[in-house]
Write a protein that holds these residues in place. Structure first.
Motif, short mmCIF file in Angstrom:
data_model
loop_
_atom_site.label_atom_id
_atom_site.label_comp_id
_atom_site.label_asym_id
_atom_site.label_seq_id
_atom_site.Cartn_x
_atom_site.Cartn_y
_atom_site.Cartn_z
N VAL A 143 0.85 -1.21 0.00
CA VAL A 143 0.00 0.00 0.00
C VAL A 143 0.88 1.25 0.00
CG1 VAL A 143 -1.65 1.35 1.36
CG2 VAL A 143 -1.98 -1.11 1.08
N ALA A 144 1.97 1.20 0.77
CA ALA A 144 2.89 2.34 0.82
C ALA A 144 3.52 2.59 -0.54
CB ALA A 144 3.97 2.10 1.88
N THR A 145 3.90 1.51 -1.23
CA THR A 145 4.52 1.70 -2.55
C THR A 145 3.50 2.23 -3.57
OG1 THR A 145 6.28 0.73 -3.88
CG2 THR A 145 4.24 -0.50 -3.82
N LEU A 146 2.23 1.85 -3.43
CA LEU A 146 1.20 2.42 -4.30
C LEU A 146 1.06 3.93 -4.04
CD1 LEU A 146 -1.62 -0.31 -4.19
CD2 LEU A 146 0.05 0.12 -6.01
N GLY A 147 1.18 4.33 -2.77
CA GLY A 147 1.16 5.75 -2.45
C GLY A 147 2.35 6.48 -3.06
N HIS A 148 3.51 5.85 -2.99
CA HIS A 148 4.72 6.42 -3.59
C HIS A 148 4.54 6.61 -5.10
CE1 HIS A 148 8.78 6.77 -5.10
NE2 HIS A 148 8.72 5.57 -5.65
N MET A 149 3.98 5.59 -5.75
CA MET A 149 3.75 5.67 -7.19
C MET A 149 2.75 6.76 -7.54
SD MET A 149 3.54 1.56 -7.82
CE MET A 149 2.58 1.75 -9.33
N ALA A 150 1.66 6.84 -6.77
CA ALA A 150 0.63 7.85 -7.03
C ALA A 150 1.21 9.25 -6.94
CB ALA A 150 -0.55 7.67 -6.07
N CYS A 151 2.05 9.48 -5.94
CA CYS A 151 2.68 10.79 -5.78
C CYS A 151 3.62 11.10 -6.95
CB CYS A 151 3.45 10.84 -4.46
SG CYS A 151 2.41 10.87 -2.98
N THR A 152 4.38 10.11 -7.38
CA THR A 152 5.30 10.31 -8.51
C THR A 152 4.52 10.64 -9.78
OG1 THR A 152 6.87 8.73 -7.54
CG2 THR A 152 7.14 9.27 -9.87
N PHE A 153 3.46 9.89 -10.03
CA PHE A 153 2.66 10.14 -11.25
C PHE A 153 1.97 11.50 -11.17
CE2 PHE A 153 1.91 5.25 -11.35
CZ PHE A 153 3.25 5.07 -11.67
N LEU A 154 1.54 11.88 -9.97
CA LEU A 154 0.91 13.19 -9.80
C LEU A 154 1.91 14.30 -10.08
CD1 LEU A 154 -1.48 14.95 -9.02
CD2 LEU A 154 -0.86 14.63 -6.60
N SER A 155 3.15 14.11 -9.67
CA SER A 155 4.20 15.10 -9.95
C SER A 155 4.37 15.28 -11.45
CB SER A 155 5.53 14.66 -9.32
OG SER A 155 5.45 14.58 -7.92
#
Length: 315
Positions: A207-219
């Motif tokens: 779940v944490a890595t999905l959050g990391h990915m979501a933030c990267t894609f949002l950037s």
């Protein structure tokens, strides 16, 4: 015992060979990036950079810092589920020191080496520390693999015939490659054996890595919108996942140059983003990665203090 030892000097020669390959790959990637920028024109790239308002850049940096917090949570969840006596504060500091080392000391000290040394100094079992870092990497790869089909669909939609010929030439895999693949999968399962018995920790880390990915894609989305080249969020994630796996190739130091070239090529060729904007995107993302690792500089004394405690305990 001696028969199990490697031939003297061989590991050193191998490390030197690998290091030269990475140095050469980094230099080649940077040269290709400079050529791309020169062909497009430095003026156009600078003009694209100026399109990004300062508030958008600050917002993107905040999102990137949030992605780093997710990386902290991922490793912390793995260690805590394994019963390691660590605090969130110590893991937070170690992760940021590791990020700082990866960005500013890429040729000498890797971020994982720093994290491993710090975890051992925090009295985490050495084997568990190493396994947790392997698991941390594997979960990050697993998260990106979720987005890989989206990226491949974007690519294969334009190169289906070429890809079909490529895959037909690769299959079936030679016996040597099948053996390597089997060995890799076995090693993965060995590294994850503890967490396979404690899936809650594994799930929290994922779940944490999905959050990391979501933030990267949002950037990426924020930057592309500011550049006037918006893309669908899922397409952004799919193309980024392809760039991520390209950057994993051990031919560049910390992906330097290789990441920028792959991002520029993928988003321009398969996303339809103008080349000057993809070049700007790749350079800005590198800048954001470096900026988001700067807090690690404040925690560099942590390793020295841990070393002093370790030395005192052995006296």
């Amino acid at each position: 015992m001696s028969t199990d030892q490697p031939v003297s000097g061989k590991p050193s020669r191998f490390r030197n060979w690998k290091q030269w390959v990475q140095i050469g790959g980094t230099a080649l990637s940077i040269i290709l990036l400079v050529i791309l920028i020169r062909q497009q024109g430095w003026g156009e790239v600078l003009s694209a950079v100026k399109q990004i308002p300062l508030p958008i850049f600050v917002m993107t940096l905040a999102v990137m810092l949030a992605s780093r917090l997710c990386v902290v949570l991922r490793w912390y969840a793995l260690l805590r589920s394994a019963g390691a006596p660590v605090s969130f504060k110590s893991i937070f500091e170690l992760v940021f020191v590791g990020l700082f080392a990866s960005n500013f000391l890429p040729s000498t000290i890797g971020g994982d080496v720093v994290r491993l040394a710090g975890a051992v100094m925090l009295r985490v079992d050495g084997g568990l520390s190493a396994a947790s870092l392997v698991a941390d990497r594997l979960i990050g790869m697993a998260g990106m693999t979720v987005m890989l089909p989206v990226g491949l669909s974007s690519v294969l939609g334009k190169t289906a015939l070429h890809a079909a010929g490529l895959f037909s030439s690769l299959l079936p895999l030679p016996a040597r490659w099948r053996e390597k693949l089997r060995g890799f999968i076995t090693q993965v399962l060995i590294s994850l054996q503890h967490w396979l018995k404690h899936p809650a920790g594994l799930g929290a880390a994922f779940v944490a890595t999905l959050g990391h990915m979501a933030c990267t894609f949002l950037s990426v989305s924020l930057l592309l919108n500011a550049l006037g080249s918006p893309l669908d969020f899922w397409q952004i994630g799919g193309l980024w996942s392809l760039s991520y796996f390209i950057t994993l190739l051990p031919v560049s130091i910390n992906g330097l140059g290789l990441q920028e070239v792959s991002i520029s090529y993928l988003y321009h060729t398969f996303g339809g983003v103008p080349l000057e904007n993809t070049l700007t995107l790749s350079l800005m993302m590198r800048l954001l990665f470096v900026a988001a690792s700067l807090p690690g500089a404040f925690f560099l004394p942590l390793l020295a203090s841990l070393r002093n405690v370790e030395t005192a305990n052995h006296q």
